[in-house]
Design an enzyme around this catalytic site. Structure first.
Site, PDB file in Angstrom:
ATOM      1  N   HIS A  20      40.227  77.785  37.423  1.00  0.00           N
ATOM      2  CA  HIS A  20      41.583  78.219  37.779  1.00  0.00           C
ATOM      3  C   HIS A  20      42.482  78.187  36.534  1.00  0.00           C
ATOM      4  O   HIS A  20      41.997  77.954  35.418  1.00  0.00           O
ATOM      5  CB  HIS A  20      42.145  77.371  38.924  1.00  0.00           C
ATOM      6  CG  HIS A  20      42.148  75.890  38.650  1.00  0.00           C
ATOM      7  ND1 HIS A  20      42.913  75.324  37.666  1.00  0.00           N
ATOM      8  CD2 HIS A  20      41.475  74.858  39.225  1.00  0.00           C
ATOM      9  CE1 HIS A  20      42.736  74.022  37.655  1.00  0.00           C
ATOM     10  NE2 HIS A  20      41.844  73.708  38.585  1.00  0.00           N
ATOM     11  N   HIS A  23      42.263  75.130  34.048  1.00  0.00           N
ATOM     12  CA  HIS A  23      41.153  75.163  33.083  1.00  0.00           C
ATOM     13  C   HIS A  23      41.418  76.213  32.011  1.00  0.00           C
ATOM     14  O   HIS A  23      41.106  76.019  30.831  1.00  0.00           O
ATOM     15  CB  HIS A  23      39.837  75.552  33.759  1.00  0.00           C
ATOM     16  CG  HIS A  23      39.472  74.700  34.929  1.00  0.00           C
ATOM     17  ND1 HIS A  23      39.408  75.194  36.207  1.00  0.00           N
ATOM     18  CD2 HIS A  23      39.166  73.387  35.012  1.00  0.00           C
ATOM     19  CE1 HIS A  23      39.062  74.224  37.031  1.00  0.00           C
ATOM     20  NE2 HIS A  23      38.913  73.122  36.335  1.00  0.00           N
ATOM     21  N   CYS A 129      35.025  57.242  42.476  1.00  0.00           N
ATOM     22  CA  CYS A 129      35.679  58.475  42.950  1.00  0.00           C
ATOM     23  C   CYS A 129      34.807  59.653  42.514  1.00  0.00           C
ATOM     24  O   CYS A 129      34.621  59.879  41.314  1.00  0.00           O
ATOM     25  CB  CYS A 129      37.084  58.617  42.379  1.00  0.00           C
ATOM     26  SG  CYS A 129      37.766  60.263  42.695  1.00  0.00           S
ATOM     27  N   CYS A 132      36.584  62.356  40.300  1.00  0.00           N
ATOM     28  CA  CYS A 132      36.678  62.006  38.869  1.00  0.00           C
ATOM     29  C   CYS A 132      35.294  61.829  38.272  1.00  0.00           C
ATOM     30  O   CYS A 132      35.174  61.752  37.058  1.00  0.00           O
ATOM     31  CB  CYS A 132      37.408  60.683  38.654  1.00  0.00           C
ATOM     32  SG  CYS A 132      39.116  60.663  39.141  1.00  0.00           S
ATOM     33  N   CYS A 146      42.477  57.816  45.428  1.00  0.00           N
ATOM     34  CA  CYS A 146      42.595  58.222  44.030  1.00  0.00           C
ATOM     35  C   CYS A 146      43.763  59.198  43.949  1.00  0.00           C
ATOM     36  O   CYS A 146      43.776  60.206  44.643  1.00  0.00           O
ATOM     37  CB  CYS A 146      41.307  58.908  43.562  1.00  0.00           C
ATOM     38  SG  CYS A 146      41.581  59.915  42.086  1.00  0.00           S
ATOM     39  N   HIS A 149      42.883  62.939  43.175  1.00  0.00           N
ATOM     40  CA  HIS A 149      42.102  63.745  44.123  1.00  0.00           C
ATOM     41  C   HIS A 149      42.518  63.539  45.568  1.00  0.00           C
ATOM     42  O   HIS A 149      41.955  64.164  46.469  1.00  0.00           O
ATOM     43  CB  HIS A 149      40.605  63.472  43.928  1.00  0.00           C
ATOM     44  CG  HIS A 149      40.139  63.947  42.583  1.00  0.00           C
ATOM     45  ND1 HIS A 149      40.102  63.122  41.485  1.00  0.00           N
ATOM     46  CD2 HIS A 149      39.783  65.179  42.154  1.00  0.00           C
ATOM     47  CE1 HIS A 149      39.700  63.819  40.430  1.00  0.00           C
ATOM     48  NE2 HIS A 149      39.512  65.069  40.806  1.00  0.00           N
ATOM     49  N   LYS A 305      49.482  68.588  40.076  1.00  0.00           N
ATOM     50  CA  LYS A 305      48.438  69.122  39.207  1.00  0.00           C
ATOM     51  C   LYS A 305      47.640  70.189  39.955  1.00  0.00           C
ATOM     52  O   LYS A 305      47.186  69.968  41.077  1.00  0.00           O
ATOM     53  CB  LYS A 305      47.488  67.993  38.788  1.00  0.00           C
ATOM     54  CG  LYS A 305      46.392  68.495  37.869  1.00  0.00           C
ATOM     55  CD  LYS A 305      45.290  67.476  37.635  1.00  0.00           C
ATOM     56  CE  LYS A 305      44.190  68.118  36.797  1.00  0.00           C
ATOM     57  NZ  LYS A 305      42.891  67.498  36.971  1.00  0.00           N
ATOM     58  N   LYS A 308      41.529  72.220  42.632  1.00  0.00           N
ATOM     59  CA  LYS A 308      40.883  72.780  43.808  1.00  0.00           C
ATOM     60  C   LYS A 308      40.973  71.796  44.976  1.00  0.00           C
ATOM     61  O   LYS A 308      41.234  72.178  46.111  1.00  0.00           O
ATOM     62  CB  LYS A 308      39.427  73.101  43.492  1.00  0.00           C
ATOM     63  CG  LYS A 308      38.806  73.868  44.615  1.00  0.00           C
ATOM     64  CD  LYS A 308      37.474  74.471  44.275  1.00  0.00           C
ATOM     65  CE  LYS A 308      36.940  75.164  45.506  1.00  0.00           C
ATOM     66  NZ  LYS A 308      35.739  74.521  46.024  1.00  0.00           N
TER      67      LYS A 308
HETATM   68  O1  ME8 Z   1      36.972  67.066  33.377  1.00  0.00           O
HETATM   69  N1  ME8 Z   1      46.180  71.560  34.173  1.00  0.00           N
HETATM   70  O2  ME8 Z   1      35.895  69.041  33.795  1.00  0.00           O
HETATM   71  P1  ME8 Z   1      37.010  69.820  34.627  1.00  0.00           P
HETATM   72  C1  ME8 Z   1      45.726  71.423  32.922  1.00  0.00           C
HETATM   73  N2  ME8 Z   1      33.602  68.061  33.141  1.00  0.00           N
HETATM   74  N3  ME8 Z   1      44.437  71.244  32.619  1.00  0.00           N
HETATM   75  C2  ME8 Z   1      43.573  71.188  33.638  1.00  0.00           C
HETATM   76  C3  ME8 Z   1      43.961  71.329  34.972  1.00  0.00           C
HETATM   77  C4  ME8 Z   1      45.346  71.516  35.228  1.00  0.00           C
HETATM   78  N4  ME8 Z   1      45.838  71.693  36.443  1.00  0.00           N
HETATM   79  N5  ME8 Z   1      42.856  71.244  35.740  1.00  0.00           N
HETATM   80  C5  ME8 Z   1      41.815  71.066  34.900  1.00  0.00           C
HETATM   81  C6  ME8 Z   1      35.974  67.767  33.372  1.00  0.00           C
HETATM   82  N6  ME8 Z   1      42.247  71.037  33.636  1.00  0.00           N
HETATM   83  C7  ME8 Z   1      34.696  67.271  32.733  1.00  0.00           C
HETATM   84  C8  ME8 Z   1      34.881  67.290  31.226  1.00  0.00           C
HETATM   85  S1  ME8 Z   1      33.991  66.913  28.740  1.00  0.00           S
HETATM   86  C9  ME8 Z   1      32.762  66.076  28.038  1.00  0.00           C
HETATM   87  C10 ME8 Z   1      33.695  66.789  30.458  1.00  0.00           C
HETATM   88  C11 ME8 Z   1      41.483  70.816  32.416  1.00  0.00           C
HETATM   89  O3  ME8 Z   1      36.353  71.107  34.968  1.00  0.00           O
HETATM   90  C12 ME8 Z   1      41.038  69.376  32.295  1.00  0.00           C
HETATM   91  O4  ME8 Z   1      42.080  68.555  31.851  1.00  0.00           O
HETATM   92  O5  ME8 Z   1      37.554  68.982  35.705  1.00  0.00           O
HETATM   93  C13 ME8 Z   1      39.953  69.500  31.288  1.00  0.00           C
HETATM   94  O6  ME8 Z   1      40.533  69.536  29.988  1.00  0.00           O
HETATM   95  C14 ME8 Z   1      39.325  70.845  31.641  1.00  0.00           C
HETATM   96  O7  ME8 Z   1      40.277  71.549  32.426  1.00  0.00           O
HETATM   97  C15 ME8 Z   1      38.008  70.726  32.374  1.00  0.00           C
HETATM   98  O8  ME8 Z   1      38.190  70.039  33.570  1.00  0.00           O
END
Ligand code: ME8
Length: 522
Positions: A20, A23, A129, A132, A146, A149, A305, A308
């Site tokens: 989304h 990301h 969680c 997370c 949490c 979430h 935030k 999903k």
């Molecule tokens: O955390 N606003 O993956 P992810 C800003 N797999 N950034 C966001 C966001 C939002 N609303 N939602 C997600 C993971 N992100 C792990 C990482 S690294 C070794 C493993 C950002 O798919 C989030 O902060 O939940 C992160 O930087 C990225 O999207 C991936 O999030």
């Protein structure tokens, strides 16, 4: 001169759902930086990828009646399509389910931790969680849930391998304090420093679990020599930054020439994993730490935030379909602070699009190119010395008593470009983009000052020098936009049609666009 390298990474995205706009922010921020470093000639390597193991993935796959591999394959394909649509210029896409590229690196890291005497077996009892993919303490819960979430954690008691995180905390604190391990913004480094300073054995700085029994999550990388255990997802995931560039492969030349990473981009929700666990792993494995973590804030939607699990996501594709990808990239680069939280709404997006792209930039491009075509058939020869001075006040130059500063090419070379590069090389992409729009403002003012549409009737040569100055400014704008809005930058270059520079001389062979670059939205 020694060639400069620039290795930049994004977090790897959970392959449990479509990406989304939250990301997308991590991706666009990193892409702008990668493109900027390529643009200035650094040997750049830009890595992104997907995090495909763990509980979260298994559960999401079950809901769709798919095996985990088929499920992640489907989501990764969609993510890669989106990267193309956004113009993300990654050099590699690492997948943690890739047994050839990734697993040897993750396994090598595990052995390195063991060799350092930092891994032992024990029993974990506590809360977990799944959102997370992390153990969570009572203290972190809000009304038993949490807060990220909005879900209750699970009670877990299992045999795991533990890693001696606390052993490395003092060294991490020292490196953060001295700035050898840099976190931007500084407030995030301070957060970790005080966390370490106030830590006790019971909180998150105690030893941490780095494996899970295979029966709990049957999907991950096996712990070496213990088939009943799989690596904990964060242990597996963090090693992607090494495995992707060849750590653990038979030939580690790529790894040796790229590591340590220059900038690692991440959202603030995963700060602790990257600012504690990750450097501790690296110290234990006797590898250098990344030079900088660039930590961005949250993209919120309706004040929370975007996520999903909260059901408040906006999708990048909808914005790309309506406004084009450069408009989305523009918004994410200039209209938000990389280090604070911000709320995205469709109304605000439209307002900004109309003001700064349809008007601002789009308008300047079409009026300049239309005048050039109508008065000079698009062919405008000239040189920097003939461009008249801006009549508006530019305080910085006036204060320095420097009137030549008001000549546009001089102003661009001596003020605009240095400031643009200063900000972009410091990863302050919003400020870098502001400088581009400052130049757009100067060019608009230049039109107001000289009214070339009137001047052309009384002094055609003078009008030509004014139009030349505008075309020169547009050419510079196109170049500065290369990392931010690559399609627009390429279009500007074609429309402006600049010859090579010969001294201060350029001949423009311009053409006016048939359609506006950014159509106004009502
Ligand atoms: O955390 N606003 O993956 P992810 C800003 N797999 N950034 C966001 C966001 C939002 N609303 N939602 C997600 C993971 N992100 C792990 C990482 S690294 C070794 C493993 C950002 O798919 C989030 O902060 O939940 C992160 O930087 C990225 O999207 C991936 O999030």
């Amino acid at each position: 001169m020694e060639e400069k390298k620039f290795y930049i990474t994004t977090p790897i995205f959970y392959a449990n759902a479509e990406l989304h706009l939250g990301h997308t922010y991590s991706l666009v921020l990193s892409d702008v930086l990668a493109r900027y470093h390529r643009f200035v000639g650094d040997r750049t390597f830009f890595l992104t990828g997907s995090d495909e193991h763990g509980d979260k993935i298994v559960r999401a796959a079950q809901k769709e009646n798919l095996g985990p591999q088929a499920f992640v394959n489907k989501n990764v394909e969609k993510a890669q399509e989106l990267l193309k649509e956004l113009g993300i210029s990654n050099d590699m896409f690492i997948r943690t389910s890739d047994q050839e590229q990734h697993w040897p690196g993750a396994t090598k890291l595990w052995y390195a931790l063991e060799r350092a005497g930092d891994v032992y077996k024990g029993t974990y009892k506590g809360l977990y969680c799944v959102g997370c993919e992390a153990f969570i303490t009572e203290k972190e819960l809000v009304e038993g849930k949490c807060p990220l979430h909005d879900a209750a954690p699970e009670q877990i008691e299992e045999e795991n391998y533990f890693f001696k995180l606390s052993k490395y905390a003092p060294e991490i604190k020292r490196l953060l304090e001295s700035g050898e391990f840099k976190i931007t913004p500084r407030s995030k480094a301070n957060e970790i420093i005080s966390l370490i300073a106030s830590s006790t054995a019971e909180n998150e700085l105690g030893d941490v679990s780095i494996s899970r029994p295979e029966r709990a999550i049957p999907w991950g990388i096996p712990v070496p020599n213990d088939p009943g255990q799989l690596m904990y997802v964060w242990c597996d995931a963090l090693s992607n930054y090494l495995s992707a560039i060849g750590y653990g492969s038979s030939n580690e030349t790529g790894f040796k020439s790229l590591w340590p990473a220059d900038v690692q981009v991440l959202g603030k929700d995963i700060l602790r994993f990257h600012a504690l666990l990750w450097p501790a792993f690296l110290l234990s494995a006797k590898l250098p730490l990344p030079k900088e973590l660039l930590v961005h804030g949250f993209v919120n939607s309706g004040g929370k935030k975007m996520s999903k699990s909260l059901g408040n996501v906006l999708m990048p594709r909808d914005f790309i379909a309506e406004y084009g990808r450069d408009a989305l990239r523009y918004y994410l680069t200039r209209e938000v602070s990389p280090v604070e939280d911000w709320d995205l709404t469709r109304e605000k997006f439209k307002e900004v699009y109309n003001a700064n792209l349809a008007n601002g930039l789009g308008n300047l491009i079409s009026r300049t190119l239309k005048m050039s075509e109508a008065y000079f058939g698009g062919v405008v020869e000239g040189d920097a010395s003939r461009v008249p001075a801006l009549r508006t006040k530019i305080t910085a130059f006036e204060n320095a008593g420097d009137v030549s500063g008001l000549n546009l090419p001089y102003l661009i070379t001596n003020d605009i470009l240095p400031r643009y590069h200063k900000h972009m090389s410091a990863s302050e992409i919003n400020k870098g983009a502001d400088v581009v729009w400052e130049l757009i403002g100067h060019l608009d003012q230049f039109v107001t000052d000289y009214e070339p549409f009137k001047l052309v009737k009384t002094d055609k040569d003078a009008a030509k020098d004014v139009i030349w100055g505008l075309l020169y400014g547009l050419r510079e704008i196109g170049q500065m936009l290369t990392p931010i809005m690559p399609d627009t930058a390429a279009r500007i270059a074609i429309l402006v049609g600049a010859s090579d520079i010969d001294g201060g001389k350029i001949t423009f062979n311009s053409k006016a666009p048939v359609e506006p670059l950014f159509k106004r939205k009502e």
